[in-house]
Design a protein around this motif. Structure first.
Motif, short mmCIF file in Angstrom:
data_model
loop_
_atom_site.label_atom_id
_atom_site.label_comp_id
_atom_site.label_asym_id
_atom_site.label_seq_id
_atom_site.Cartn_x
_atom_site.Cartn_y
_atom_site.Cartn_z
N PRO A 115 0.70 -1.40 -0.22
CA PRO A 115 0.55 0.02 0.05
C PRO A 115 0.40 1.25 0.18
O PRO A 115 2.35 1.31 0.30
CB PRO A 115 -0.90 -0.32 1.48
N THR A 116 0.35 1.70 -0.91
CA THR A 116 0.68 3.28 -1.23
C THR A 116 0.98 4.18 0.14
O THR A 116 0.79 5.93 1.16
CB THR A 116 0.85 4.19 -2.26
N HIS A 202 3.03 6.07 -9.70
CA HIS A 202 2.08 6.26 -8.61
C HIS A 202 2.83 6.22 -6.70
O HIS A 202 2.48 7.19 -5.75
CB HIS A 202 1.18 4.81 -8.74
N ARG A 203 3.61 4.75 -7.18
CA ARG A 203 4.27 4.71 -5.82
C ARG A 203 4.80 6.94 -5.09
O ARG A 203 5.17 6.92 -4.24
CB ARG A 203 5.54 3.97 -5.53
N ARG C 11 -9.70 1.82 0.44
CA ARG C 11 -8.16 1.60 0.84
C ARG C 11 -7.86 0.97 -0.86
O ARG C 11 -6.79 1.15 -1.03
CB ARG C 11 -8.30 0.57 1.94
N GLU C 12 -8.55 0.66 -1.33
CA GLU C 12 -8.54 0.65 -2.33
C GLU C 12 -8.32 1.87 -3.70
O GLU C 12 -8.01 2.01 -4.34
CB GLU C 12 -9.89 -0.58 -2.87
N GLU C 15 -5.35 3.32 -3.98
CA GLU C 15 -4.45 2.95 -4.88
C GLU C 15 -4.74 3.10 -6.06
O GLU C 15 -4.24 2.77 -7.47
CB GLU C 15 -4.45 1.48 -4.23
#
Lengths: 221, 162, 90
Positions: A115-116, A202-203, C11-12, C15
Motif C-alpha cells: 500500500p502507498t 503512483h508510488r 483503501r482500494e 491505489e
C-alpha cells in the motif's frame, strides 16, 4: 503538456534553430541547453548507474556525444528526445561496463511494494460497518491560501521529497510532473510499459503527497 | 436532457475544473438519469443537455458534449438537510427492525451526526443499512426510494432523449 | 472489499488514483471510482491533494547545474567548435 506520437517525432522550428546555432558555435545557446536539461539527465542516468559521480560523468559524455552527433540530427524527433536517447544509451553502456551496475528491476527500493498509504489510516477489513474506510481522512486543502501552496518553502519540501525517492521513481515523477513529459515519451525513453511507468509514478506521487501533507498539516496545526 | 450534480460554482466533481456557463458546450459531459441521482449528490443540481454519442455506464450518463441549462434551485441547504434527515430516519427504522448488531449500531451512530453537508453520505449509509437488513436488493430499493424522494421534492422530470 | 452496493473501499481507491488521473481505468471502473468519491469526503480530499501536489511539482524551479561541470562542458564546446575532437569527461 502532452505530445501525440506525431508531435514528438518532429523537431520544432525552435529545435532546428537551436541546432543551427550550436553548429555555428553559439556558446550561449549551448549553456542554456545544458542548464535546462542537465539536472534531469543526471536523474535519468541514476536509474542505470549507481553513484552520482558516475551519473555526472555519463551526462558529460552525453553532451560531448551530442555535439559530435549534431550533423546527424535529422529533426525526426524533438531535440529533447534525441538528447535523452543519447543519454539513455550512454547510461546503459556505462552501466554494463560498471561491474556493480544496478538492475532496473531492483531500483524500486527495498520493501517498496504494497500500500502507498499507511494502513493505519484506514479502518480494518473486519470493521463491521465501514471496512477499509478512512480512520483519519486527509483534510481538504481548499481552505489553504493559494500563496501558501505556491510559496518557495512549499516547493522546496516537494523537491526534497522527490530527491529522496528511489532512483526510478524519482526519474519518472521528475520527467512526468516536473518536466511535463507525456506518458508515451517517458515509456519510449526508458523502454518500459505504460503499466510499469504508472506503478513508478503512483508510488512516487504517493510519497510526495504524504510529505506535502505532513508539511501543510504541520503548519495548520 | 438529464441532471448533473456539481460542486459549488458548477465545479465538475473529481475533474478539478468547472462546467462553462450555462449554454456553452463542453466535452466529455457526465450526467445522470433521475433514478441514479442519489449516488451523485453534491452541492448543486443542474439540468443539463447532452449531445453526441450518449451511453450509460452504470449510474452515469456519458456524452461527447454537454451543457448546463439551468440550476435546480430547489436543491439547496434545506433540501439537503431534509434528505439527510429522511435517510437518518430510514436508518433508525431499519435498526429498530433488526437484531442488534455492530454494523447497524455503527450506521445508526453515523446517522445521528449527519447534517445538510452530508446528504451524500447519508444516502450511502442508508443504502448500506438497508442491505444489512434486507440483503443486496435492499440497497437497490433504498436508492430507488431516495431517487423518488428527490424527484418529488424537486419536481424532477424523467430524463429525455437519452 | 466492495460494499453492498458493489462500491470500492477507501483503501482500494487511493491505489487507483494514478490510473484514474491517467485515464487508464476502464469505463465501468472509472464510474465506480467516481461513485465512491461522490460519497466520500476523505477520498475526494485525497484526490484533490494529489492534484495539488502534481501542480506544485510542475512549478519547481529548475535546478542549478554544478559550476565546475558547466565550465568543463563549455571548455569542451570551445574545443569542439575549434575543430578538435573533444575529450571525453572520463
Amino acid at each position: 503538456m502532452t505530445s501525440t506520437d506525431a508531435e514528438q517525432q518532429i523537431a520544432s522550428p525552435e529545435d532546428l534553430r537551436t541546432v543551427e546555432a550550436l553548429r555555428a558555435g553559439d556558446e550561449r545557446v549551448f549553456r542554456e541547453l545544458i542548464e535546462r536539461y542537465t539536472a534531469s539527465m543526471i536523474r535519468v542516468a541514476l536509474m542505470y548507474v549507481r553513484t552520482r559521480p558516475v551519473a555526472e560523468e555519463v551526462v558529460q559524455d552525453t553532451w560531448i556525444g551530442v555535439l559530435g552527433s549534431l550533423p546527424r540530427f535529422e529533426g525526426r524527433s524533438s531535440l529533447r528526445t534525441w538528447i535523452f536517447r543519447i543519454l539513455a544509451n550512454q547510461a546503459r553502456t556505462r552501466a554494463r561496463r560498471e561491474a556493480r551496475s544496478v538492475p532496473f528491476s531492483s531500483l524500486a527500493g527495498p520493501g517498496d511494494d504494497g500500500p502507498t498509504v499507511d494502513p493505519d489510516r484506514f479502518l480494518g477489513a473486519d470493521h463491521p460497518a465501514f471496512p477499509g474506510h478512512w480512520a483519519s481522512p486527509p483534510r481538504s486543502w481548499e481552505g489553504t491560501p493559494e500563496q501558501e501552496l505556491l510559496a518557495g518553502e512549499t516547493r522546496e519540501r516537494v523537491q526534497d521529497a522527490i530527491d529522496m525517492l528511489p532512483a526510478s521513481q524519482r526519474a519518472v515523477i521528475s520527467l512526468r510532473d516536473v518536466e511535463g513529459w507525456s506518458s508515451q515519451e517517458v515509456c519510449d525513453l526508458l523502454a518500459i510499459s505504460e503499466g510499469n511507468q504508472r506503478v513508478l509514478l503512483h508510488r512516487a506521487r504517493a510519497k510526495v503527497r504524504e510529505a506535502l501533507e505532513e508539511y501543510l498539516d504541520g503548519r495548520a496545526a | 436532457m438529464a441532471y448533473a450534480f456539481t460542486g459549488p460554482g458548477a465545479q465538475r466533481p473529481f475533474a478539478g475544473d468547472r462546467w462553462p456557463e450555462p449554454g456553452t458546450w463542453t466535452d466529455r459531459a457526465r450526467a445522470s438519469r433521475v433514478e441514479h441521482l442519489p449516488v451523485w449528490i453534491a452541492a448543486e443540481l443542474w439540468v443539463v443537455e447532452l449531445e453526441g454519442a450518449v451511453h450509460d455506464v452504470g449510474t452515469q450518463l456519458r456524452a461527447d458534449h454537454g451543457r448546463l441549462v439551468e440550476q435546480v434551485d430547489g436543491w439547496d441547504g434545506n433540501a439537503a438537510a431534509a434528505f439527510a434527515e429522511d435517510c437518518a430516519a430510514r436508518i433508525r427504522a431499519l435498526a429498530a427492525r433488526s437484531e442488534p448488531n455492530d454494523a447497524m449500531a455503527a450506521y445508526r451512530e453515523d446517522a445521528g451526526s449527519l447534517g445538510p453537508a452530508d446528504a451524500n453520505v447519508a444516502g450511502w449509509v442508508a443504502a448500506q443499512a438497508a442491505a444489512a437488513v434486507e440483503g443486496e436488493d435492499g440497497a437497490v430499493r433504498e436508492r430507488s426510494r431516495q431517487a423518488a424522494w428527490l424527484a418529488e421534492r424537486l419536481e424532477l422530470e424523467p430524463a429525455t432523449g437519452v | 472489499m466492495s460494499d453492498a452496493q458493489g462500491m470500492l473501499s477507501c483503501r482500494e481507491v487511493v491505489e487507483l488514483v494514478t490510473a484514474y488521473l491517467e485515464g487508464a481505468l476502464m469505463e465501468a471502473e472509472e464510474v465506480r471510482f467516481e461513485e465512491h468519491l461522490a460519497m466520500c469526503d476523505g477520498c475526494a480530499a485525497y484526490l484533490d491533494q494529489m492534484r495539488r501536489t502534481i501542480d506544485v511539482a510542475g512549478r519547481l524551479d529548475p535546478e542549478a547545474v554544478d559550476v565546475e561541470a558547466c565550465d568543463r562542458l563549455i571548455h569542451a564546446f570551445r574545443t569542439w567548435r575549434a575543430g578538435s575532437e573533444p575529450e571525453s569527461g572520463s
